[in-house]
Design an enzyme around this catalytic site. Structure first.
Site, PDB file in Angstrom:
ATOM      1  N   LYS A  15     -16.725  88.704 -33.655  1.00 18.95           N
ATOM      2  CA  LYS A  15     -15.990  88.649 -32.389  1.00 18.95           C
ATOM      3  C   LYS A  15     -16.867  89.154 -31.227  1.00 18.95           C
ATOM      4  CE  LYS A  15     -11.463  89.188 -34.652  1.00 18.95           C
ATOM      5  NZ  LYS A  15     -10.186  89.937 -34.649  1.00 18.95           N
ATOM      6  N   ARG A 120     -12.627  89.586 -47.339  1.00 24.88           N
ATOM      7  CA  ARG A 120     -11.538  90.414 -46.794  1.00 24.88           C
ATOM      8  C   ARG A 120     -11.714  91.867 -47.233  1.00 24.88           C
ATOM      9  NH1 ARG A 120      -8.110  88.545 -42.630  1.00 24.88           N
ATOM     10  NH2 ARG A 120      -6.708  90.217 -43.239  1.00 24.88           N
ATOM     11  N   THR A 126      -6.626  95.189 -40.738  1.00 24.23           N
ATOM     12  CA  THR A 126      -6.665  94.819 -39.309  1.00 24.23           C
ATOM     13  C   THR A 126      -6.960  95.982 -38.355  1.00 24.23           C
ATOM     14  OG1 THR A 126      -5.065  93.096 -39.839  1.00 24.23           O
ATOM     15  CG2 THR A 126      -5.354  93.631 -37.508  1.00 24.23           C
ATOM     16  N   ARG A 137     -14.706  97.125 -40.599  1.00 23.26           N
ATOM     17  CA  ARG A 137     -13.809  97.641 -39.551  1.00 23.26           C
ATOM     18  C   ARG A 137     -13.637  99.155 -39.663  1.00 23.26           C
ATOM     19  NH1 ARG A 137      -9.247  92.857 -40.117  1.00 23.26           N
ATOM     20  NH2 ARG A 137     -10.205  91.343 -38.712  1.00 23.26           N
ATOM     21  N   ASN A 157     -11.749  94.701 -33.424  1.00 24.22           N
ATOM     22  CA  ASN A 157     -12.093  95.003 -34.822  1.00 24.22           C
ATOM     23  C   ASN A 157     -13.253  94.153 -35.348  1.00 24.22           C
ATOM     24  OD1 ASN A 157     -10.739  92.603 -35.025  1.00 24.22           O
ATOM     25  ND2 ASN A 157      -9.011  93.396 -36.210  1.00 24.22           N
ATOM     26  N   HIS A 160     -13.500  88.324 -37.533  1.00 23.40           N
ATOM     27  CA  HIS A 160     -12.389  87.566 -38.107  1.00 23.40           C
ATOM     28  C   HIS A 160     -12.823  87.094 -39.487  1.00 23.40           C
ATOM     29  CE1 HIS A 160      -9.345  84.560 -38.904  1.00 23.40           C
ATOM     30  NE2 HIS A 160     -10.347  83.773 -39.290  1.00 23.40           N
ATOM     31  N   GLU A 171      -9.509  76.505 -41.405  1.00 21.82           N
ATOM     32  CA  GLU A 171     -10.330  77.087 -40.338  1.00 21.82           C
ATOM     33  C   GLU A 171     -11.748  76.509 -40.334  1.00 21.82           C
ATOM     34  OE1 GLU A 171      -8.032  81.408 -40.050  1.00 21.82           O
ATOM     35  OE2 GLU A 171     -10.065  81.342 -40.828  1.00 21.82           O
TER      36      GLU A 171
HETATM   37  P1  ADP Z   1      -6.636  89.927 -39.374  1.00 25.95           P
HETATM   38  O1  ADP Z   1      -7.735  89.669 -38.362  1.00 25.95           O
HETATM   39  O2  ADP Z   1      -6.842  91.240 -40.081  1.00 25.95           O
HETATM   40  O3  ADP Z   1      -6.395  88.772 -40.317  1.00 25.95           O
HETATM   41  P2  ADP Z   1      -4.213  89.097 -37.974  1.00 25.95           P
HETATM   42  O4  ADP Z   1      -4.471  87.708 -38.446  1.00 25.95           O
HETATM   43  O5  ADP Z   1      -2.868  89.698 -38.264  1.00 25.95           O
HETATM   44  O6  ADP Z   1      -5.294  90.137 -38.534  1.00 25.95           O
HETATM   45  O7  ADP Z   1      -4.416  89.203 -36.401  1.00 25.95           O
HETATM   46  C1  ADP Z   1      -5.511  88.578 -35.772  1.00 25.95           C
HETATM   47  C2  ADP Z   1      -6.159  89.538 -34.789  1.00 25.95           C
HETATM   48  O8  ADP Z   1      -5.227  89.834 -33.737  1.00 25.95           O
HETATM   49  C3  ADP Z   1      -6.538  90.899 -35.348  1.00 25.95           C
HETATM   50  O9  ADP Z   1      -7.771  90.901 -36.021  1.00 25.95           O
HETATM   51  C4  ADP Z   1      -6.545  91.752 -34.087  1.00 25.95           C
HETATM   52  O10 ADP Z   1      -7.742  91.585 -33.324  1.00 25.95           O
HETATM   53  C5  ADP Z   1      -5.388  91.173 -33.292  1.00 25.95           C
HETATM   54  N1  ADP Z   1      -4.103  91.843 -33.547  1.00 25.95           N
HETATM   55  C6  ADP Z   1      -3.257  91.622 -34.590  1.00 25.95           C
HETATM   56  N2  ADP Z   1      -2.146  92.369 -34.494  1.00 25.95           N
HETATM   57  C7  ADP Z   1      -2.279  93.095 -33.356  1.00 25.95           C
HETATM   58  C8  ADP Z   1      -1.454  94.057 -32.674  1.00 25.95           C
HETATM   59  N3  ADP Z   1      -0.284  94.433 -33.172  1.00 25.95           N
HETATM   60  N4  ADP Z   1      -1.906  94.593 -31.528  1.00 25.95           N
HETATM   61  C9  ADP Z   1      -3.096  94.229 -31.022  1.00 25.95           C
HETATM   62  N5  ADP Z   1      -3.906  93.315 -31.595  1.00 25.95           N
HETATM   63  C10 ADP Z   1      -3.521  92.759 -32.739  1.00 25.95           C
HETATM   64 MG    MG Z   2      -5.610  86.874 -39.977  1.00 23.04          MG
END
Ligand code: ADP
Ligand code: MG
Length: 199
Positions: A15, A120, A126, A137, A157, A160, A171
């Site tokens: 990112k 993962r 997350t 992370r 974080n 992705h 994707e």
């Molecule tokens: P991951 O990246 O761990 O798969 P998600 O798919 O749930 O997580 O969410 C995508 C991205 O959106 C996260 O990596 C994070 O950057 C952001 N995000 C998710 N939930 C939140 C939240 N509640 N508040 C702020 N940012 C969030």
């Molecule tokens: Mg995700």
């Protein structure tokens, strides 16, 4: 060697904060050192429309992410901004689009046995505050839902990573043309997956 049992491909995107913090080498090294193989990569500045489409390829992502965010608050005894997952996620998505299109990212496809699950595991959960130490992370970032809310932005974080094999396949197709993903052998695969009759 027998056919590549359990081999998968997964999408990783470093990112904008990962690029800005000069962590590209460290992040790539984590995937290299476990034995995965990079089969595609490119640097780009993604458009807001591209990011929105990426996160809504799975129509269930909105509900799942809204529910996960609410759980993140209630687990810590905090009040979520709303009890409706769709309302919570609408703001997450808006902030996420802004974050992910704010500068260059590096999109990559990595291949190997159990690639989706392994990546993962290496990336961590997350929210960096609660991601395990030893994960990307958990080791390189300190952000939390509370802090990102306070600063009215998405959680920073660094990476992705596709959440499931189905998500990975969709994707990869969305970010790369077939011709951009390269089929090749690495010598180390012989060692990792078993040498036939070697010493
Ligand atoms: P991951 O990246 O761990 O798969 P998600 O798919 O749930 O997580 O969410 C995508 C991205 O959106 C996260 O990596 C994070 O950057 C952001 N995000 C998710 N939930 C939140 C939240 N509640 N508040 C702020 N940012 C969030
Ligand atoms: Mg995700």
């Amino acid at each position: 060697m027998k056919p590549r049992q359990y081999h998968e491909r997964t999408l990783i995107v470093i990112k904008p904060d990962g690029v800005q913090r000069s962590l590209v080498g460290d992040i790539i090294h984590r995937f290299e050192r476990i034995g995965l193989k990079m089969v595609a990569s490119k640097m780009l500045v993604a458009t807001p429309a591209h990011i929105e489409k990426h996160y809504t390829l799975d129509p269930e992502w909105l509900m799942k992410t809204g529910t996960k965010a609410i759980k993140g608050y209630t687990d810590k005894g905090l009040k979520p901004p709303s009890t409706d997952p769709m309302k919570v996620v609408a703001l997450v998505l808006k902030n996420l689009i802004k974050y992910m299109s704010s500068g260059p990212v590096i999109a990559m496809v990595w291949e190997g046995a159990h690639a989706v699950e392994i990546v993962r595991k290496l990336v961590g959960s997350t929210e960096p505050l609660t991601s395990d130490t030893g994960t990307i992370r958990g080791d390189y970032m300190l952000d939390s839902y509370r802090l990102s809310d306070h600063n009215e932005r998405a959680i920073y974080n660094l990476v992705h990573a596709s959440g499931s094999l189905k998500e990975a396949n969709e994707e990869i197709k969305f970010w790369f043309k077939d011709s951009e993903v390269i089929d090749y052998d690495l010598i180390l695969e012989k060692v990792i997956y078993g040498m036939t009759g070697g010493k």
